[in-house]
Scaffold this motif. Structure first.
Motif, PDB file in Angstrom:
ATOM      1  N   ALA A   1       3.841  -6.542   9.946  1.00  0.00           N
ATOM      2  CA  ALA A   1       4.204  -4.928   9.505  1.00  0.00           C
ATOM      3  C   ALA A   1       5.450  -4.598   8.754  1.00  0.00           C
ATOM      4  O   ALA A   1       5.642  -3.914   7.870  1.00  0.00           O
ATOM      5  CB  ALA A   1       3.869  -3.970  10.643  1.00  0.00           C
ATOM      6  N   VAL A   2       6.487  -5.504   9.486  1.00  0.00           N
ATOM      7  CA  VAL A   2       7.830  -5.148   9.144  1.00  0.00           C
ATOM      8  C   VAL A   2       8.027  -5.759   7.456  1.00  0.00           C
ATOM      9  O   VAL A   2       8.802  -5.203   6.727  1.00  0.00           O
ATOM     10  CB  VAL A   2       8.997  -5.697   9.822  1.00  0.00           C
ATOM     11  N   ASP A   3       7.412  -6.778   7.411  1.00  0.00           N
ATOM     12  CA  ASP A   3       7.555  -7.555   6.162  1.00  0.00           C
ATOM     13  C   ASP A   3       6.390  -7.080   5.053  1.00  0.00           C
ATOM     14  O   ASP A   3       6.364  -7.770   3.809  1.00  0.00           O
ATOM     15  CB  ASP A   3       7.347  -9.153   6.467  1.00  0.00           C
ATOM     16  N   GLY A   4       5.471  -6.169   5.395  1.00  0.00           N
ATOM     17  CA  GLY A   4       4.706  -5.754   4.477  1.00  0.00           C
ATOM     18  C   GLY A   4       3.204  -6.435   4.303  1.00  0.00           C
ATOM     19  O   GLY A   4       2.708  -6.514   3.441  1.00  0.00           O
ATOM     20  N   HIS A   5       2.944  -7.304   5.417  1.00  0.00           N
ATOM     21  CA  HIS A   5       1.866  -8.199   5.196  1.00  0.00           C
ATOM     22  C   HIS A   5       0.866  -7.678   6.168  1.00  0.00           C
ATOM     23  O   HIS A   5      -0.231  -8.766   6.635  1.00  0.00           O
ATOM     24  CB  HIS A   5       2.469  -9.710   5.751  1.00  0.00           C
ATOM     25  N   LEU A   6       0.890  -6.505   6.975  1.00  0.00           N
ATOM     26  CA  LEU A   6      -0.231  -6.271   7.922  1.00  0.00           C
ATOM     27  C   LEU A   6      -1.387  -5.679   7.119  1.00  0.00           C
ATOM     28  O   LEU A   6      -1.209  -4.729   6.394  1.00  0.00           O
ATOM     29  CB  LEU A   6       0.263  -5.117   8.882  1.00  0.00           C
ATOM     30  N   VAL A   7      -2.547  -6.470   7.691  1.00  0.00           N
ATOM     31  CA  VAL A   7      -3.698  -5.954   6.740  1.00  0.00           C
ATOM     32  C   VAL A   7      -4.538  -5.147   7.777  1.00  0.00           C
ATOM     33  O   VAL A   7      -4.874  -5.566   8.935  1.00  0.00           O
ATOM     34  CB  VAL A   7      -4.569  -7.231   6.256  1.00  0.00           C
ATOM     35  N   LEU A   8      -4.747  -3.778   7.457  1.00  0.00           N
ATOM     36  CA  LEU A   8      -5.341  -2.902   8.197  1.00  0.00           C
ATOM     37  C   LEU A   8      -7.000  -2.648   7.827  1.00  0.00           C
ATOM     38  O   LEU A   8      -7.636  -2.115   8.910  1.00  0.00           O
ATOM     39  CB  LEU A   8      -4.772  -1.365   8.269  1.00  0.00           C
ATOM     40  N   THR A   9      -7.484  -3.195   7.097  1.00  0.00           N
ATOM     41  CA  THR A   9      -8.954  -3.358   6.677  1.00  0.00           C
ATOM     42  C   THR A   9      -9.519  -4.051   7.360  1.00  0.00           C
ATOM     43  O   THR A   9      -9.360  -5.426   7.282  1.00  0.00           O
ATOM     44  CB  THR A   9      -9.114  -3.661   5.011  1.00  0.00           C
ATOM     45  N   PRO A  10     -10.609  -3.888   8.114  1.00  0.00           N
ATOM     46  CA  PRO A  10     -11.694  -4.721   8.794  1.00  0.00           C
ATOM     47  C   PRO A  10     -12.317  -5.844   7.792  1.00  0.00           C
ATOM     48  O   PRO A  10     -12.490  -5.454   6.774  1.00  0.00           O
ATOM     49  CB  PRO A  10     -12.551  -4.008   9.567  1.00  0.00           C
ATOM     50  N   SER A  11     -13.006  -6.841   8.434  1.00  0.00           N
ATOM     51  CA  SER A  11     -13.573  -7.745   7.469  1.00  0.00           C
ATOM     52  C   SER A  11     -14.901  -7.765   8.509  1.00  0.00           C
ATOM     53  O   SER A  11     -15.162  -7.552   9.344  1.00  0.00           O
ATOM     54  CB  SER A  11     -12.909  -9.045   7.448  1.00  0.00           C
ATOM     55  N   GLY A  12     -15.970  -8.533   7.867  1.00  0.00           N
ATOM     56  CA  GLY A  12     -17.181  -9.121   8.394  1.00  0.00           C
ATOM     57  C   GLY A  12     -17.819  -7.804   8.863  1.00  0.00           C
ATOM     58  O   GLY A  12     -18.219  -6.748   8.216  1.00  0.00           O
ATOM     59  N   ASP A  13     -18.195  -8.061   9.962  1.00  0.00           N
ATOM     60  CA  ASP A  13     -19.096  -7.132  10.807  1.00  0.00           C
ATOM     61  C   ASP A  13     -18.362  -5.616  10.868  1.00  0.00           C
ATOM     62  O   ASP A  13     -19.101  -4.611  10.831  1.00  0.00           O
ATOM     63  CB  ASP A  13     -19.718  -7.221  12.314  1.00  0.00           C
TER      64      ASP A  13
END
Length: 104
Positions: free
Chosen positions: A84-96
């Motif tokens: 999150a600090v480095d800007g690489h946190l993905v909040l979009t779910p995947s799959g189901d």
């Protein structure tokens, strides 16, 4: 430093009950607002310019959160707060999770 000493006194203690009473005073260590922001930013997606610019502080909070308040993703893998600090946190779910979100 993410903390400072701040003098405090309880209002009830400031009301004199007798001339012979002496009430203690305290100077506890308290978190700076920027530190508090990063604690919240790991839970919320808000931003504040001053705190956001302090990468050392952000990394310290990410390390602290991973040690004391670690959470797991839906797949039970540990969340990488440093991402999150480095800007690489993905909040979009995947799959189901993504399918369920698109149907909501």
């Amino acid at each position: 430093m993410p903390v400072a000493r701040e003098p405090i006194a309880a209002e009830a203690l400031l009301q004199p009950r007798s001339t012979s009473s002496a009430f203690p005073k305290a100077s506890p260590r308290v978190m700076h607002a920027e530190r508090t922001f990063w604690e919240k930013a790991m839970d919320d997606a808000g931003f504040a310019d001053k705190a956001f610019a302090d990468r050392q502080l952000a990394n310290a909070v990410a390390k602290h959160k991973s040690m004391f308040f670690a959470e797991k993703a839906a797949d039970r893998s540990p969340i990488d707060y440093a991402a999150a600090v480095d800007g690489h946190l993905v909040l979009t779910p995947s799959g189901d999770g993504l399918r369920a979100l698109s149907e909501d």
